[in-house]
Motif scaffolding. Structure first.
Motif, PDB file in Angstrom:
ATOM      1  N   GLU A   1       0.832  -1.207   0.000  1.00  0.00           N
ATOM      2  CA  GLU A   1       0.000   0.000   0.000  1.00  0.00           C
ATOM      3  C   GLU A   1       0.862   1.251   0.000  1.00  0.00           C
ATOM      4  OE1 GLU A   1      -3.406   2.121  -0.353  1.00  0.00           O
ATOM      5  OE2 GLU A   1      -3.212  -0.064  -0.388  1.00  0.00           O
ATOM      6  N   THR A   2       2.001   1.190   0.685  1.00  0.00           N
ATOM      7  CA  THR A   2       2.927   2.320   0.664  1.00  0.00           C
ATOM      8  C   THR A   2       3.464   2.546  -0.739  1.00  0.00           C
ATOM      9  OG1 THR A   2       3.566   1.878   2.957  1.00  0.00           O
ATOM     10  CG2 THR A   2       5.053   3.236   1.648  1.00  0.00           C
ATOM     11  N   LEU A   3       3.756   1.469  -1.457  1.00  0.00           N
ATOM     12  CA  LEU A   3       4.219   1.598  -2.841  1.00  0.00           C
ATOM     13  C   LEU A   3       3.162   2.258  -3.710  1.00  0.00           C
ATOM     14  CD1 LEU A   3       5.825  -1.950  -3.264  1.00  0.00           C
ATOM     15  CD2 LEU A   3       7.050   0.211  -2.994  1.00  0.00           C
ATOM     16  N   VAL A   4       1.901   1.879  -3.512  1.00  0.00           N
ATOM     17  CA  VAL A   4       0.816   2.485  -4.295  1.00  0.00           C
ATOM     18  C   VAL A   4       0.712   3.967  -3.992  1.00  0.00           C
ATOM     19  CG1 VAL A   4      -1.687   2.529  -4.633  1.00  0.00           C
ATOM     20  CG2 VAL A   4      -0.480   0.338  -4.533  1.00  0.00           C
ATOM     21  N   GLN A   5       0.727   4.323  -2.702  1.00  0.00           N
ATOM     22  CA  GLN A   5       0.616   5.724  -2.318  1.00  0.00           C
ATOM     23  C   GLN A   5       1.779   6.555  -2.867  1.00  0.00           C
ATOM     24  OE1 GLN A   5      -1.962   7.226  -0.612  1.00  0.00           O
ATOM     25  NE2 GLN A   5      -2.991   5.260  -0.835  1.00  0.00           N
ATOM     26  N   ALA A   6       2.960   5.943  -2.967  1.00  0.00           N
ATOM     27  CA  ALA A   6       4.140   6.653  -3.470  1.00  0.00           C
ATOM     28  C   ALA A   6       4.221   6.642  -4.989  1.00  0.00           C
ATOM     29  CB  ALA A   6       5.408   6.041  -2.882  1.00  0.00           C
ATOM     30  N   GLY A   7       3.313   5.921  -5.647  1.00  0.00           N
ATOM     31  CA  GLY A   7       3.323   5.882  -7.103  1.00  0.00           C
ATOM     32  C   GLY A   7       4.458   5.056  -7.673  1.00  0.00           C
ATOM     33  N   VAL A   8       4.862   4.002  -6.956  1.00  0.00           N
ATOM     34  CA  VAL A   8       5.941   3.133  -7.438  1.00  0.00           C
ATOM     35  C   VAL A   8       5.327   2.108  -8.385  1.00  0.00           C
ATOM     36  CG1 VAL A   8       7.697   1.455  -6.782  1.00  0.00           C
ATOM     37  CG2 VAL A   8       7.308   3.477  -5.367  1.00  0.00           C
ATOM     38  N   THR A   9       5.507   2.316  -9.677  1.00  0.00           N
ATOM     39  CA  THR A   9       4.958   1.413 -10.693  1.00  0.00           C
ATOM     40  C   THR A   9       6.033   0.810 -11.587  1.00  0.00           C
ATOM     41  OG1 THR A   9       4.570   3.264 -12.216  1.00  0.00           O
ATOM     42  CG2 THR A   9       2.754   2.632 -10.733  1.00  0.00           C
ATOM     43  N   ASN A  10       7.269   1.317 -11.513  1.00  0.00           N
ATOM     44  CA  ASN A  10       8.374   0.727 -12.259  1.00  0.00           C
ATOM     45  C   ASN A  10       9.628   0.812 -11.399  1.00  0.00           C
ATOM     46  OD1 ASN A  10      10.073   3.181 -13.078  1.00  0.00           O
ATOM     47  ND2 ASN A  10       8.049   3.790 -13.792  1.00  0.00           N
ATOM     48  N   PRO A  11      10.662   0.032 -11.716  1.00  0.00           N
ATOM     49  CA  PRO A  11      11.839  -0.017 -10.848  1.00  0.00           C
ATOM     50  C   PRO A  11      12.491   1.338 -10.594  1.00  0.00           C
ATOM     51  CG  PRO A  11      11.877  -1.848 -12.387  1.00  0.00           C
ATOM     52  CD  PRO A  11      10.735  -0.963 -12.811  1.00  0.00           C
ATOM     53  N   ASP A  12      12.473   2.253 -11.581  1.00  0.00           N
ATOM     54  CA  ASP A  12      13.108   3.554 -11.383  1.00  0.00           C
ATOM     55  C   ASP A  12      12.518   4.307 -10.190  1.00  0.00           C
ATOM     56  OD1 ASP A  12      13.993   2.638 -13.849  1.00  0.00           O
ATOM     57  OD2 ASP A  12      14.135   4.633 -14.707  1.00  0.00           O
ATOM     58  N   ASP A  13      11.242   4.041  -9.881  1.00  0.00           N
ATOM     59  CA  ASP A  13      10.575   4.754  -8.784  1.00  0.00           C
ATOM     60  C   ASP A  13      11.107   4.351  -7.412  1.00  0.00           C
ATOM     61  OD1 ASP A  13       8.864   6.093 -10.575  1.00  0.00           O
ATOM     62  OD2 ASP A  13       7.446   4.420 -10.575  1.00  0.00           O
ATOM     63  N   ILE A  14      11.788   3.215  -7.317  1.00  0.00           N
ATOM     64  CA  ILE A  14      12.264   2.747  -6.015  1.00  0.00           C
ATOM     65  C   ILE A  14      13.268   3.725  -5.421  1.00  0.00           C
ATOM     66  CG2 ILE A  14      13.575   0.888  -4.897  1.00  0.00           C
ATOM     67  CD1 ILE A  14      12.222  -1.050  -6.844  1.00  0.00           C
ATOM     68  N   THR A  15      13.964   4.480  -6.270  1.00  0.00           N
ATOM     69  CA  THR A  15      14.906   5.485  -5.780  1.00  0.00           C
ATOM     70  C   THR A  15      14.232   6.447  -4.809  1.00  0.00           C
ATOM     71  OG1 THR A  15      16.172   5.349  -7.833  1.00  0.00           O
ATOM     72  CG2 THR A  15      16.486   7.317  -6.498  1.00  0.00           C
ATOM     73  N   ARG A  16      12.935   6.723  -5.019  1.00  0.00           N
ATOM     74  CA  ARG A  16      12.244   7.707  -4.189  1.00  0.00           C
ATOM     75  C   ARG A  16      11.865   7.179  -2.811  1.00  0.00           C
ATOM     76  NH1 ARG A  16       7.537   8.699  -5.660  1.00  0.00           N
ATOM     77  NH2 ARG A  16       7.167   7.470  -7.545  1.00  0.00           N
ATOM     78  N   VAL A  17      11.897   5.860  -2.614  1.00  0.00           N
ATOM     79  CA  VAL A  17      11.423   5.311  -1.339  1.00  0.00           C
ATOM     80  C   VAL A  17      12.502   4.583  -0.552  1.00  0.00           C
ATOM     81  CG1 VAL A  17       9.035   5.144  -2.129  1.00  0.00           C
ATOM     82  CG2 VAL A  17      10.565   3.196  -2.451  1.00  0.00           C
ATOM     83  N   VAL A  18      13.680   4.341  -1.156  1.00  0.00           N
ATOM     84  CA  VAL A  18      14.749   3.635  -0.446  1.00  0.00           C
ATOM     85  C   VAL A  18      16.050   4.417  -0.606  1.00  0.00           C
ATOM     86  CG1 VAL A  18      15.995   1.472  -0.138  1.00  0.00           C
ATOM     87  CG2 VAL A  18      13.631   1.426  -0.949  1.00  0.00           C
ATOM     88  N   PRO A  19      16.465   5.199   0.382  1.00  0.00           N
ATOM     89  CA  PRO A  19      17.730   5.919   0.299  1.00  0.00           C
ATOM     90  C   PRO A  19      18.907   4.968   0.133  1.00  0.00           C
ATOM     91  CG  PRO A  19      16.371   6.774   2.081  1.00  0.00           C
ATOM     92  CD  PRO A  19      15.698   5.533   1.594  1.00  0.00           C
ATOM     93  N   GLY A  20      19.935   5.446  -0.586  1.00  0.00           N
ATOM     94  CA  GLY A  20      21.101   4.626  -0.847  1.00  0.00           C
ATOM     95  C   GLY A  20      20.955   3.751  -2.067  1.00  0.00           C
TER      96      GLY A  20
END
Length: 774
Positions: free
Chosen positions: A48-67
């Motif tokens: 649900e956190t991924l949905v709220q953050a708009g993570v729909t492709n791998p590039d979006d993971i940069t926005r939710v996982v520092p490093g």
């Protein structure tokens, strides 16, 4: 969120009594345990956190996982704490293993398009050489999908509408099949125009996943899965960096306006060199090969678990096939399927067929937790593509590849006391890599002045445009090559309970990334393909995970040190048949040290604050490569360059420079507020900012190749109807419209100083999401 479990209240769900932080259950160590009790660096993000953050492709993971830095679009490039892989070809191996429901995904093209109906994503930082093995030198990214639920009719549907003409839908339906079985059908589709001016970076994908689970008794569980994904449209694009004055940062390089600027730079380079550089007519800045993407991936797997009494048996057989036809333009075209002549003849693109089998035994008692296993992996690949940069480089390249890998592994954690535990693990891997059926052809028109092919096959001798001319292909099988790499990796660690909710841990781990072969002829013997060796990394980590204030405050921290050797890097050069190629070699060693801190707090009813920061100091200890002198005109390379040798080769020394895609500082700050409207309705407000320091994007270290620091601001508000049956959300991402360069583009053009390209994150996007749950 680095170094521990990322905890977030699911939007639309009522906070627990006493508003405590929820535990996140992970399976990263092949057993179920909470992230706070897992003695390794792991970040877990719920679906649900991924949905709220708009993570729909791998590039979006940069926005939710520092490093973590992810870019590359279709050919996903993942860097964790400076460890990753720049290569995007069939010969390249990732340094970060990607798994979907415990099954490795070998090709980056096959990973995109799978982030839907997700239970959680787990990111393991640092080498994972025991339980995951080959190609986990930098870490692991696990995607866990929602599994079929017994005795439950349920499902959901979300529709998304946004700018750039975005229309998307995602949903799932869970159907019980009697009392002991269930079926789950999940799907996703999305259509969005490209946000680059040449129409690239659009989103045209569709995917479906069918899972069936049966549990006829308490000892046996079996789940089968079938899936299909398709990525279409224009596909990935890149932009000049820095942006051309007077143009938007999101101006794609196949935009005629951008191409004209590039041509002007080429002309200036030619004039300034006194006519000694590459003449401008040899450069093909725009090309007549259109950008496109057509990637199809089919997969099947099973997951069996059986309680033998003394241990649980887990068996995971899997199969996946991926066909990729696409076209990139990095101011040279990399075509996997675009026509190369007027007759419409085209390369076949890339095909990968992989099979794998993992078998494990594991158990937990009061004093010991253990797992033993074996792993078999096989992949057959064919690659058939065109490289085009005008008359100086226009080749058709073909090769077959085969990988056979076998491993045995074991890991155990033993309780010496009620509070102190030790862990040890080993893995032995045997990797056999084969490359065969190598062919390279010049496509007329092309200048082959130094190549040993017959010159009557090329202009000015009258060959028709599109004619294939063999380049040094003596006989079938002449270049067939094979090499076996045997590696022992493992881990030793300790953990100590400082208190009931405080864990101190430390470990030493070793991992490796597989070696292989370039699609290029050996320089001296000319009778084999150029190999590259495995790269290796040893990590030293110490961390602490804490809960305070009756589970209302979570505070985790970690220190790490990595010793990185035989690093694989790719650079342009000539091979044994004098063709221009991108050669991967073991060119560097590096030292990486750093720290991370993450915090989750629930200071008031319905409110959650998240904060994290990661510091990474990664430096190349030894980074020296050789390139042809005419590839390195003055000013093209930011590293010291030696005078050319009599053979026309220069030595480039980039030792002491920071690692690529590794910002020294990165982090995230977010807040979520749940508001009960007392009539069964609720509102959820969410705001986040992900930020990172400046970072080098490409290994030439020209000043243009360093991306600026950035802050990516996102926000949403969700209205939930009674019982969370319906919801509507307004969302916006990159609200400040910041140009965020992510790498993944081309190297500086081999003959042109002052021209650099890069991928770029989306500009400001916004829209509405409507959904229902049942």
């Amino acid at each position: 969120m680095a170094g521990g479990g990322a905890v977030a209240q699911d939007a639309g769900s009522e906070p627990q009594a006493g508003f405590q932080i929820e535990d996140v259950v992970v399976t990263a160590q092949r057993r179920s345990e909470t992230a706070q009790k897992t003695a390794l660096s792991i970040t877990a993000v719920g679906g649900e956190t991924l949905v709220q953050a708009g993570v729909t492709n791998p590039d979006d993971i940069t926005r939710v996982v520092p490093g973590v830095q992810v870019s590359g679009g279709t050919t996903t490039q993942i860097y964790v704490r400076g460890i990753g892989d720049y290569g995007v070809t069939a010969q390249a191996n990732p340094a970060i293993v990607t798994n979907i429901d415990g099954v490795v995904v070998s090709r980056p093209q096959a990973f995109s398009g799978n982030l839907f109906d997700i239970e959680r994503v787990e990111v393991l930082k640092g080498p994972q050489g025991t339980l995951y093995g080959r190609n986990a030198s930098g870490g692991v990214l696990n995607v866990l999908t929602v599994q079929p639920k017994l005795n439950e009719y349920s499902g959901y549907f979300d529709a998304t509408f946004g700018n750039y003409s975005q229309v998307g839908g995602e949903g799932a339906f869970n159907l019980p099949l009697g009392d002991t079985a269930a079926l789950r059908l999940s799907y996703q589709l999305n259509r969005r125009d490209g946000y680059l001016s040449d129409g690239s970076e659009d989103d045209d994908r569709e995917a479906v996943r069918l899972q069936v689970r049966t549990a006829p008794n308490e000892r046996l569980s079996l789940t089968g899965s079938l899936s299909y994904t398709h990525l279409g449209g224009v596909g990935s694009g890149i932009v000049p960096i820095p942006a051309i004055p007077g143009m938007s940062p999101w101006s794609g390089i196949t935009d005629p306006r951008v191409s004209a600027v590039f041509q002007d730079i080429v002309n200036q380079t030619y004039v300034q060199s006194g006519g000694q550089s590459v003449p401008p007519f040899l450069i093909d800045p725009l090309s007549d090969s259109p950008l496109f993407r057509d990637v199809k991936s089919w997969a099947a797997s099973a997951h069996l678990e059986y309680d033998l009494g003394f241990a649980t048996l887990t068996v995971i057989p899997a199969w996946r096939e991926t066909d990729a036809q696409l076209s990139y333009n990095f101011n040279y075209h990399y075509n996997l399927g675009a026509p190369y002549n007027a007759a419409g003849d085209r390369p076949d693109g890339e095909n990968s067929t992989q099979t794998s089998l993992e078998v494990r035994l594991g158990n937990e008692t009061d004093r010991v937790k253990w797992v033993l296993g074996g792993f078999l992996f096989a992949e057959d690949q064919t690659t058939d593509y065109q490289l085009r940069a005008g008359a100086i480089l226009n080749t058709l390249n073909k090769m077959s590849l085969k990988t056979d890998s076998a491993a045995v592994f074991g890991q155990a954690t033993y309780d010496l006391t009620d509070r102190f535990r030790v862990t040890g693990g080993l893995r032995y891997t045997s990797d056999t890599r084969k490359a065969f059926d190598f062919e390279r052809y010049a496509i007329s028109p092309m200048m082959l002045g130094m190549a040993p092919s017959p010159m009557d096959c090329t202009p000015p001798n009258g060959a028709m445009p599109g004619t294939l001319c063999p380049i040094y292909n003596p006989t079938p099988g002449f270049y067939d090559s094979e090499k076996t790499f045997n590696e022992v990796t493992g881990k030793v660690g300790v953990e100590y309970d400082l208190a009931s909710a405080s864990l101190l841990y430390a470990d030493i781990s070793r991992g490796f990334k597989a070696g292989g072969f370039n699609q290029s002829v050996a320089l001296v013997t000319r009778d084999a393909l150029m190999p590259f060796e495995p790269e290796e990394i040893i990590s030293y980590t110490i961390g602490v995970k804490n809960r305070f204030l009756e589970n209302r405050l979570q505070l985790n921290g970690e220190l790490f040190y990595y010793d990185y050797t035989n690093m694989q890097l790719s650079n342009p050069g000539f091979d044994g048949d004098n063709s221009v190629v991108l050669v991967t070699g073991n060119a560097a060693g590096a030292t990486i040290k750093g720290a991370s801190v993450d915090m989750v707090a629930m200071p008031w009813q319905g409110g959650t604050i998240r904060a994290s920061v990661e510091y990474v100091d990664g430096v190349y200890d030894n980074f020296q490569v050789q390139q042809p002198a005419n590839f390195v005109p003055p000013g093209r390379i930011g590293c010291p360059v030696s005078p050319p040798t009599p053979q026309g080769v220069v030595n480039i020394d980039c030792s002491g420079f920071p690692l690529l895609r590794s910002p020294k500082w990165s982090g995230a700050l977010g807040i979520t507020q749940y508001v009960d409207l007392n009539n069964g309705d609720s509102l959820v407000f969410n705001a986040d900012v992900a930020w990172a320091d400046k970072a080098w994007l490409m290994p030439d270290f020209h000043p243009n190749q360093q991306a600026d620091a950035y802050a990516n601001v996102s926000a949403s508000v969700t209205y939930n109807f009674p019982n969370d049956r319906w919801h509507v959300a307004l969302w916006g991402r990159n609200l400040t419209d910041e140009a965020i360069y992510t790498g993944g583009g081309g190297l500086q053009h081999g003959f042109v100083t002052g021209w650099t390209t890069s991928s770029i994150a989306p500009p400001r996007t916004y829209g509405v999401r409507l959904g229902a749950r049942f």
